[in-house]
Scaffold this active site. Structure first.
Site, PDB file in Angstrom:
ATOM      1  N   GLU A  83      -7.484  92.764  30.015  1.00 13.81           N
ATOM      2  CA  GLU A  83      -7.381  92.595  31.468  1.00 13.81           C
ATOM      3  C   GLU A  83      -6.187  91.707  31.791  1.00 13.81           C
ATOM      4  O   GLU A  83      -5.786  90.865  30.988  1.00 13.81           O
ATOM      5  CB  GLU A  83      -8.678  92.003  32.025  1.00 13.81           C
ATOM      6  CG  GLU A  83      -9.103  90.676  31.409  1.00 13.81           C
ATOM      7  CD  GLU A  83      -8.507  89.458  32.070  1.00 13.81           C
ATOM      8  OE1 GLU A  83      -7.869  89.604  33.139  1.00 13.81           O
ATOM      9  OE2 GLU A  83      -8.654  88.357  31.519  1.00 13.81           O
ATOM     10  N   LEU A 140      -5.976  90.059  35.135  1.00 12.36           N
ATOM     11  CA  LEU A 140      -6.404  89.732  36.489  1.00 12.36           C
ATOM     12  C   LEU A 140      -5.901  88.366  36.931  1.00 12.36           C
ATOM     13  O   LEU A 140      -5.851  87.419  36.150  1.00 12.36           O
ATOM     14  CB  LEU A 140      -7.936  89.740  36.583  1.00 12.36           C
ATOM     15  CG  LEU A 140      -8.663  91.016  36.207  1.00 12.36           C
ATOM     16  CD1 LEU A 140     -10.145  90.883  36.520  1.00 12.36           C
ATOM     17  CD2 LEU A 140      -8.074  92.220  36.919  1.00 12.36           C
ATOM     18  N   LYS A 184      -1.999  90.442  25.994  1.00  9.40           N
ATOM     19  CA  LYS A 184      -2.578  89.469  26.918  1.00  9.40           C
ATOM     20  C   LYS A 184      -2.206  88.048  26.520  1.00  9.40           C
ATOM     21  O   LYS A 184      -1.843  87.218  27.362  1.00  9.40           O
ATOM     22  CB  LYS A 184      -4.102  89.620  26.955  1.00  9.40           C
ATOM     23  CG  LYS A 184      -4.818  88.607  27.845  1.00  9.40           C
ATOM     24  CD  LYS A 184      -4.300  88.645  29.291  1.00  9.40           C
ATOM     25  CE  LYS A 184      -4.894  87.550  30.162  1.00  9.40           C
ATOM     26  NZ  LYS A 184      -6.301  87.713  30.451  1.00  9.40           N
ATOM     27  N   HIS A 215       7.963  78.157  40.446  1.00 11.11           N
ATOM     28  CA  HIS A 215       7.698  77.280  41.587  1.00 11.11           C
ATOM     29  C   HIS A 215       7.149  75.965  41.047  1.00 11.11           C
ATOM     30  O   HIS A 215       6.040  75.903  40.529  1.00 11.11           O
ATOM     31  CB  HIS A 215       6.686  77.947  42.524  1.00 11.11           C
ATOM     32  CG  HIS A 215       6.476  77.221  43.804  1.00 11.11           C
ATOM     33  ND1 HIS A 215       7.412  77.181  44.804  1.00 11.11           N
ATOM     34  CD2 HIS A 215       5.431  76.482  44.241  1.00 11.11           C
ATOM     35  CE1 HIS A 215       6.957  76.464  45.818  1.00 11.11           C
ATOM     36  NE2 HIS A 215       5.752  76.018  45.497  1.00 11.11           N
ATOM     37  N   GLY A 236      -3.782  75.526  35.969  1.00 16.00           N
ATOM     38  CA  GLY A 236      -5.125  75.170  35.517  1.00 16.00           C
ATOM     39  C   GLY A 236      -5.947  76.436  35.432  1.00 16.00           C
ATOM     40  O   GLY A 236      -5.432  77.513  35.167  1.00 16.00           O
ATOM     41  N   CYS A 273      -8.135  80.344  32.320  1.00 16.05           N
ATOM     42  CA  CYS A 273      -7.388  81.250  31.439  1.00 16.05           C
ATOM     43  C   CYS A 273      -6.191  80.589  30.771  1.00 16.05           C
ATOM     44  O   CYS A 273      -6.204  80.352  29.566  1.00 16.05           O
ATOM     45  CB  CYS A 273      -6.943  82.481  32.227  1.00 16.05           C
ATOM     46  SG  CYS A 273      -8.313  83.548  32.726  1.00 16.05           S
ATOM     47  N   LYS A 324      -6.408  77.111  42.206  1.00 14.27           N
ATOM     48  CA  LYS A 324      -5.417  77.892  42.934  1.00 14.27           C
ATOM     49  C   LYS A 324      -6.046  78.331  44.246  1.00 14.27           C
ATOM     50  O   LYS A 324      -7.274  78.315  44.392  1.00 14.27           O
ATOM     51  CB  LYS A 324      -4.970  79.110  42.121  1.00 14.27           C
ATOM     52  CG  LYS A 324      -6.090  80.109  41.846  1.00 14.27           C
ATOM     53  CD  LYS A 324      -5.579  81.337  41.108  1.00 14.27           C
ATOM     54  CE  LYS A 324      -4.689  82.195  41.980  1.00 14.27           C
ATOM     55  NZ  LYS A 324      -4.313  83.457  41.343  1.00 14.27           N
ATOM     56  N   ARG A 342     -12.343  75.165  37.288  1.00 15.60           N
ATOM     57  CA  ARG A 342     -12.138  74.903  35.867  1.00 15.60           C
ATOM     58  C   ARG A 342     -10.726  74.385  35.620  1.00 15.60           C
ATOM     59  O   ARG A 342      -9.748  74.972  36.035  1.00 15.60           O
ATOM     60  CB  ARG A 342     -12.381  76.181  35.054  1.00 15.60           C
ATOM     61  CG  ARG A 342     -13.840  76.609  35.009  1.00 15.60           C
ATOM     62  CD  ARG A 342     -14.000  77.934  34.288  1.00 15.60           C
ATOM     63  NE  ARG A 342     -13.367  79.033  35.009  1.00 15.60           N
ATOM     64  CZ  ARG A 342     -13.292  80.283  34.552  1.00 15.60           C
ATOM     65  NH1 ARG A 342     -13.801  80.583  33.373  1.00 15.60           N
ATOM     66  NH2 ARG A 342     -12.708  81.234  35.275  1.00 15.60           N
TER      67      ARG A 342
END
Length: 447
Positions: A156, A158, A217, A264, A270, A273, A336, A343
């Protein structure tokens, strides 16, 4: 985009990845059952309620529940008996005491399917982020215990806050298949049926072997983390030279070889992932005897951590050398925007450090406050940004929600005790805040 298919799917694990995947596969027209060991989570999903904040997902969940294409259960035997394709979407958190990935949930998912009597001819598809070599290990287990069951790896990609788009309109699909060409063709054909609507819409497909699919990934996350830490390293240089990191980032972004995405500067990354994935990647490289190839990721991680410490230090300096007995307003708690995921949140890391140093810290976030209250009861929480700012000696902008960019800085001067703002995300308009009487400070920019 919906298609009609006689394939029946199961999704093992209903966290961010699994719940989104189950809902989106149902949206494509499949009969889907989501499975999880947590009965509370399953109950909420079955009632049409997502157990986390993700824009648009709850509406899509309810739509597909009402269409009877989607259901949820704690009984893995239900999935094993009815589904043709089983997606493993469980978490691989950092193993306590090490940097390695905890693979217990992945192994338990496969064990559950095997014990429940997975149907011959079924396809197991791994989507979890795993150490390279996992797919082959699981395939060998299937060969020994259920030789008529095939395995593929379909990682994935995501982004929290954009999971629906990233599932239904991904920028690529990766199919990791076993080295046996005949068996690989069978698994690929099934995956192409599952993703037919996406492939017909032009989504490119990369067909690879197991280790390459796993590495895609891992390498992707490592590269993104490196790019973020690179620009934050440049921000450190700007801070001691008087340079402006936003202008530097803008200039770099025009180079087509570099581009502007993930360039940026600010408080750093954080979430569940990037931090744990780059650490697990290093740990696996060490196990394989090539740890030096990823030595640079240790500094990527260190740069990221330094941005948090730098924000605490800057706050302390601006408050005269101590934060003890000071009132500090923190805007943002999720790692975010468009998420309630806390987490490894940089914002909460900073808030916690300031609290431990003796400050009274009041936090506001549009979505993450319930999670914050449970995990950080020592902090004070507000229902909106204005309430958080009331009486504050300094204002810290630490998660770039759009509503914070839309705040009226002139109005806020009427409720605060001190007009100092630290823009930890370089997302506010410095001119507007300074014009309203604020002393504006940002990481990597001149005061």
């Amino acid at each position: 985009m919906a298609v009609s298919s006689d394939l029946r799917l199961s999704v093992i694990g209903t966290g961010y990845l699994g719940a989104t995947h189950a809902v989106c596969m149902a949206e494509l027209g499949f009969d889907v059952v989501g499975v999880d060991v947590d009965p509370v989570r399953i109950g909420r999903l079955a009632a049409g309620e997502t157990p986390f904040f993700e824009p648009g997902l709850e509406e899509l969940l309810r739509k597909n529940l009402e269409a009877h294409r989607l259901r949820f259960t704690t009984a893995v035997a239900d999935a094993a008996a009815t589904a043709d394709v089983h997606f493993i979407c469980v978490g691989t958190p950092q193993l306590p005491g090490t940097h390695a990935a905890d693979m217990r949930h992945v192994d338990a998912a496969l064990t559950g399917l095997l014990k429940a009597g997975i149907r011959p001819g079924a396809l197991v598809v791994g989507k979890s982020t795993v150490p390279v070599g996992t797919a082959m290990r699981l395939a060998e287990r299937l060969d020994a215990e259920a030789p008529a069951v095939e395995l593929a790896w379909n990682p994935e990609f995501l982004r929290e806050g954009f999971t629906i788009d990233d599932t239904l309109r991904p920028d690529r699909l990766v199919f990791g298949l076993r080295p046996d060409p005949a068996r690989a063709r069978i698994a690929e054909a099934v995956l192409r049926r599952v993703y037919a609507a996406l492939i017909n819409a032009g989504v490119p497909v990369v067909v690879a072997d197991y280790p390459t699919a796993e590495l895609v990934k891992l390498a992707s996350n490592a590269f993104l983390a490196t790019k973020i830490s690179f620009i934050n390293a440049m921000a450190e240089i700007c801070e001691v030279t008087g340079g402006d990191i936003t202008d530097l980032s803008s200039a770099l972004s025009y180079d087509s070889r570099i581009g502007g995405r993930f360039l940026h500067a600010g408080l750093g990354f954080g979430g569940g992932c990037l931090p744990k994935d780059i650490r697990a990647f290093q740990a696996r490289a060490d196990e394989l005897g090539v740890g030096r190839a990823l030595d640079f990721l240790a500094e990527v991680d260190a740069i990221n951590s330094r941005r948090r410490a730098r924000t605490v230090s800057l706050t302390t300096r601006l408050l005269g050398g101590t934060v003890a007995n000071k009132k500090i307003a923190v805007l943002g708690a999720a790692f975010k925007p468009s998420s309630d995921d806390i987490r490894d949140s940089p914002a909460l890391d900073v808030a916690g450090a300031l609290h431990r140093a003796g400050a009274t810290v009041t936090v506001y976030d549009p979505a993450a406050i319930p999670n914050c209250r449970a995990a950080h009861p020592q902090l004070t929480y507000a229902n909106n940004a204005v309430h958080a700012a009331a009486g504050a000696d300094i204002l810290l902008h630490l998660t770039e929600w759009s509503e914070f960019r839309e705040l009226d800085p002139a109005m806020l001067t009427r409720v605060v005790a001190g007009t100092i703002v630290i823009d930890g995300r370089n997302a506010l308009d410095p001119a507007a805040w300074r014009a309203a009487g604020w002393s504006y400070h940002a990481l990597g920019r001149p005061a």
